[in-house]
Design a protein around this motif. Structure first.
Motif, PDB file in Angstrom:
ATOM      1  N   ASN A  53      -2.919   4.117  11.138  1.00 49.85           N
ATOM      2  CA  ASN A  53      -2.548   4.149  12.536  1.00 49.85           C
ATOM      3  C   ASN A  53      -4.112   4.469  12.982  1.00 49.85           C
ATOM      4  N   ASP A  54      -5.023   5.160  12.841  1.00 48.05           N
ATOM      5  CA  ASP A  54      -6.333   5.829  12.702  1.00 48.05           C
ATOM      6  C   ASP A  54      -7.084   4.172  12.997  1.00 48.05           C
ATOM      7  N   PHE A  55      -6.569   4.104  11.463  1.00 46.82           N
ATOM      8  CA  PHE A  55      -7.921   2.705  11.268  1.00 46.82           C
ATOM      9  C   PHE A  55      -7.716   1.286  12.057  1.00 46.82           C
ATOM     10  N   LEU A  56      -6.430   1.711  12.032  1.00 49.89           N
ATOM     11  CA  LEU A  56      -5.879  -0.002  12.869  1.00 49.89           C
ATOM     12  C   LEU A  56      -6.795   0.457  14.082  1.00 49.89           C
ATOM     13  N   ASN A  57      -6.168   0.933  15.083  1.00 46.67           N
ATOM     14  CA  ASN A  57      -7.298   1.249  16.880  1.00 46.67           C
ATOM     15  C   ASN A  57      -8.776   1.115  16.103  1.00 46.67           C
ATOM     16  N   HIS A  58      -9.046   2.181  15.097  1.00 47.70           N
ATOM     17  CA  HIS A  58     -10.863   1.764  15.069  1.00 47.70           C
ATOM     18  C   HIS A  58     -11.074   0.566  15.107  1.00 47.70           C
ATOM     19  N   GLY A  59     -10.887  -0.473  13.664  1.00 47.83           N
ATOM     20  CA  GLY A  59     -11.050  -1.853  13.404  1.00 47.83           C
ATOM     21  C   GLY A  59     -10.954  -2.793  14.737  1.00 47.83           C
ATOM     22  N   ASN A  60      -9.485  -2.347  15.845  1.00 49.40           N
ATOM     23  CA  ASN A  60      -9.482  -2.974  16.759  1.00 49.40           C
ATOM     24  C   ASN A  60     -10.477  -3.308  17.690  1.00 49.40           C
ATOM     25  N   TYR A  61     -10.705  -2.098  17.702  1.00 52.31           N
ATOM     26  CA  TYR A  61     -12.080  -1.792  18.496  1.00 52.31           C
ATOM     27  C   TYR A  61     -13.381  -2.541  18.510  1.00 52.31           C
ATOM     28  N   LEU A  62     -13.476  -2.263  17.045  1.00 52.89           N
ATOM     29  CA  LEU A  62     -14.582  -3.168  17.116  1.00 52.89           C
ATOM     30  C   LEU A  62     -14.021  -4.394  16.006  1.00 52.89           C
ATOM     31  N   ALA A  63     -13.422  -4.727  16.454  1.00 53.15           N
ATOM     32  CA  ALA A  63     -12.742  -6.465  16.678  1.00 53.15           C
ATOM     33  C   ALA A  63     -12.995  -7.004  18.382  1.00 53.15           C
ATOM     34  N   TYR A  64     -12.699  -5.937  19.662  1.00 53.65           N
ATOM     35  CA  TYR A  64     -12.648  -5.715  20.768  1.00 53.65           C
ATOM     36  C   TYR A  64     -14.105  -6.378  20.653  1.00 53.65           C
ATOM     37  N   GLY A  65     -15.009  -5.511  20.470  1.00 51.91           N
ATOM     38  CA  GLY A  65     -16.638  -5.172  20.893  1.00 51.91           C
ATOM     39  C   GLY A  65     -17.207  -7.161  20.031  1.00 51.91           C
ATOM     40  N   LEU A  66     -16.309  -8.013  18.843  1.00 49.44           N
ATOM     41  CA  LEU A  66     -17.783  -9.014  18.727  1.00 49.44           C
ATOM     42  C   LEU A  66     -16.696  -9.952  19.854  1.00 49.44           C
TER      43      LEU A  66
ATOM     44  N   CYS B 161       0.811  -1.019  -0.071  1.00 44.86           N
ATOM     45  CA  CYS B 161      -0.097  -0.354  -0.109  1.00 44.86           C
ATOM     46  C   CYS B 161       0.607   1.066   0.568  1.00 44.86           C
ATOM     47  N   GLY B 162       2.280   1.208  -0.441  1.00 42.98           N
ATOM     48  CA  GLY B 162       3.048   2.310  -0.381  1.00 42.98           C
ATOM     49  C   GLY B 162       3.000   2.905   0.946  1.00 42.98           C
ATOM     50  N   GLN B 163       3.210   2.646   1.995  1.00 42.90           N
ATOM     51  CA  GLN B 163       2.486   3.583   3.147  1.00 42.90           C
ATOM     52  C   GLN B 163       4.609   3.297   4.051  1.00 42.90           C
ATOM     53  N   LYS B 164       5.398   3.658   3.233  1.00 44.53           N
ATOM     54  CA  LYS B 164       6.927   3.470   3.801  1.00 44.53           C
ATOM     55  C   LYS B 164       7.468   4.322   5.022  1.00 44.53           C
ATOM     56  N   SER B 165       6.193   5.623   5.658  1.00 43.23           N
ATOM     57  CA  SER B 165       6.779   5.825   6.521  1.00 43.23           C
ATOM     58  C   SER B 165       5.977   5.384   7.827  1.00 43.23           C
ATOM     59  N   PHE B 166       5.459   4.389   7.748  1.00 44.29           N
ATOM     60  CA  PHE B 166       4.530   4.039   8.798  1.00 44.29           C
ATOM     61  C   PHE B 166       5.173   3.702   9.923  1.00 44.29           C
ATOM     62  N   ILE B 167       4.748   4.309  11.090  1.00 46.78           N
ATOM     63  CA  ILE B 167       5.317   3.484  11.816  1.00 46.78           C
ATOM     64  C   ILE B 167       4.207   3.173  12.908  1.00 46.78           C
ATOM     65  N   ARG B 168       3.943   2.262  13.815  1.00 45.21           N
ATOM     66  CA  ARG B 168       2.724   1.867  14.479  1.00 45.21           C
ATOM     67  C   ARG B 168       2.878   2.458  15.748  1.00 45.21           C
ATOM     68  N   ASP B 169       1.728   3.091  16.047  1.00 48.49           N
ATOM     69  CA  ASP B 169       1.257   3.974  17.032  1.00 48.49           C
ATOM     70  C   ASP B 169       0.044   4.603  17.416  1.00 48.49           C
ATOM     71  N   PRO B 170       0.282   3.985  18.417  1.00 51.38           N
ATOM     72  CA  PRO B 170      -1.877   4.420  18.363  1.00 51.38           C
ATOM     73  C   PRO B 170      -1.559   5.567  18.357  1.00 51.38           C
ATOM     74  N   GLN B 171      -1.255   6.449  18.808  1.00 54.60           N
ATOM     75  CA  GLN B 171      -1.301   7.723  19.097  1.00 54.60           C
ATOM     76  C   GLN B 171      -0.247   8.785  18.251  1.00 54.60           C
ATOM     77  N   GLU B 172      -0.657   7.968  17.238  1.00 57.55           N
ATOM     78  CA  GLU B 172       0.568   9.035  15.712  1.00 57.55           C
ATOM     79  C   GLU B 172      -0.409   9.805  14.942  1.00 57.55           C
ATOM     80  N   GLY B 173      -1.850   9.774  15.078  1.00 57.29           N
ATOM     81  CA  GLY B 173      -2.766  10.256  14.244  1.00 57.29           C
ATOM     82  C   GLY B 173      -3.179  10.094  12.722  1.00 57.29           C
ATOM     83  N   ASP B 174      -2.192   8.701  12.452  1.00 60.72           N
ATOM     84  CA  ASP B 174      -1.965   9.029  10.690  1.00 60.72           C
ATOM     85  C   ASP B 174      -3.506   8.048  10.413  1.00 60.72           C
ATOM     86  N   LEU B 175      -3.542   8.149   8.991  1.00 64.70           N
ATOM     87  CA  LEU B 175      -4.844   7.126   9.336  1.00 64.70           C
ATOM     88  C   LEU B 175      -4.574   6.327   8.719  1.00 64.70           C
TER      89      LEU B 175
END
Length: 320
Positions: free
Chosen positions: A215-228, A199-213
């Motif tokens: 990381n935000d989507f990973l946070n969001h998706g993880n909490y949906l999984a926690y709900g299930l 996906c061409g995200q070469k600058s990505f670093i996993r940080d829940p507080q980073e605020g990039d899309l």
């Protein structure tokens, strides 16, 4: 008006809906649960089909009435309060789930779980089985999903096959849960690299507080999984306290174990894909929920938890 006796007719594992709501009021009206969005000129009501809903997440600017909570509890719907985009408010680590008060749930799964849980080696065995199931789910989803193939997530690619093969070998070798957690974390990092490459995200670093899309989507998706996962454990009557991998004193503990069954297979790749396409939070949420339904994530969680709860072990932690 729907009869109260009909509200639990649909099995939780078969329910289709998860709701995330912002800036609205949830209330009961004419025997239905609705959410009200106010505007300058009019008030708009939308119905929530509670008999076909597993989780409702209430974000910023929401309130809920006692009458609505009573109906949601009757239907067995979990309710959580969160911040914006389903990012949690409580201690920055997890949603505080409000579970319907009911003791008329199965007993055999909790009793089966406790039958092995106090034995460290049996807990390790169960944790390993969860990891094998997690790998099988990655293979299954990534092998058949057309959207993933379109973006280059092909299960037979060398980097993906190497990551999965290496994890399988480590699962066999590890002797402690701590080592299994380390192997799992290393494998997830390898899968991040796979997604970054596709996906061409070469600058990505996993940080829940980073605020990039991403990381935000990973946070969001993880909490949906926690709900299930929370839904699965509540329906089966198993306490979240009895984890097989994550810390036994950690809030949510077993919820995280169960959510991990689907996070790498479903949440991880789609978070990067949706970030690449610059989707909004709402678009990502709708897309991911559709994929969770398509790949029967909730069914899979139920099957795996029930399987481990109903296993019979011998003294060396192997199956009879």
């Amino acid at each position: 008006m729907q009869q109260l006796t009909d509200l639990k007719a649909i099995l939780h594992s078969k329910r289709a809906n998860i709701y995330y709501l912002e800036y609205c009021r949830v209330l009961q009206k004419d025997g239905r649960v609705l959410y009200l969005a106010e505007s300058k000129n009019e008030n708009n009501y939308w119905n929530i089909p509670i008999a076909n809903t597993t989780v409702i997440i209430l974000g910023i600017g929401t309130s809920i009435t006692q009458a609505a909570m009573r109906m949601l509890a009757t239907a067995g719907v979990l309710v959580g309060f969160s911040g914006s985009g389903a990012t949690p408010l409580f201690m920055g680590s997890e949603i505080e789930w409000l579970t319907p008060q009911s003791e008329y749930r199965p007993t055999e799964y909790m009793q089966g779980w406790m039958g092995f849980w106090f034995d460290e080696q049996k807990r390790l065995y169960a944790a390993k089985q969860f990891q094998y199931a997690r790998i099988d789910f990655i293979r299954k989803v990534w092998a058949k999903d057309k959207d993933l193939k379109e973006y280059g997530f092909c299960i037979d690619d060398d980097d993906i096959a190497l990551a999965i093969k290496g994890f399988c070998q480590k699962i066999v070798e590890v002797k402690r849960v701590g080592d299994l957690l380390l192997a799992e974390a290393q494998t997830t990092k390898q899968l991040y690299k796979v997604a970054i490459t596709r996906c061409g995200q070469k600058s990505f670093i996993r940080d829940p507080q980073e605020g990039d899309l991403a990381n935000d989507f990973l946070n969001h998706g993880n909490y949906l999984a926690y709900g299930l996962a929370a839904t699965t454990l509540w329906v089966l009557g198993i306490s979240h306290s009895f984890a097989v991998m994550h810390g036994k004193t950690r809030r949510g503990a077993l919820v995280f174990d169960v959510a991990d069954l689907v996070k790498d297979a479903v949440v991880l790749p789609y978070a990067f894909i949706c970030a690449k396409e610059k989707m909004t939070q709402q678009e990502f949420r709708q897309y991911l929920l559709q994929k969770m339904t398509e790949h029967q994530c909730l069914d899979f969680m139920f099957d795996q938890v029930k399987l481990q709860a109903c296993k019979t072990f011998d003294k060396t932690a192997g199956e009879i």
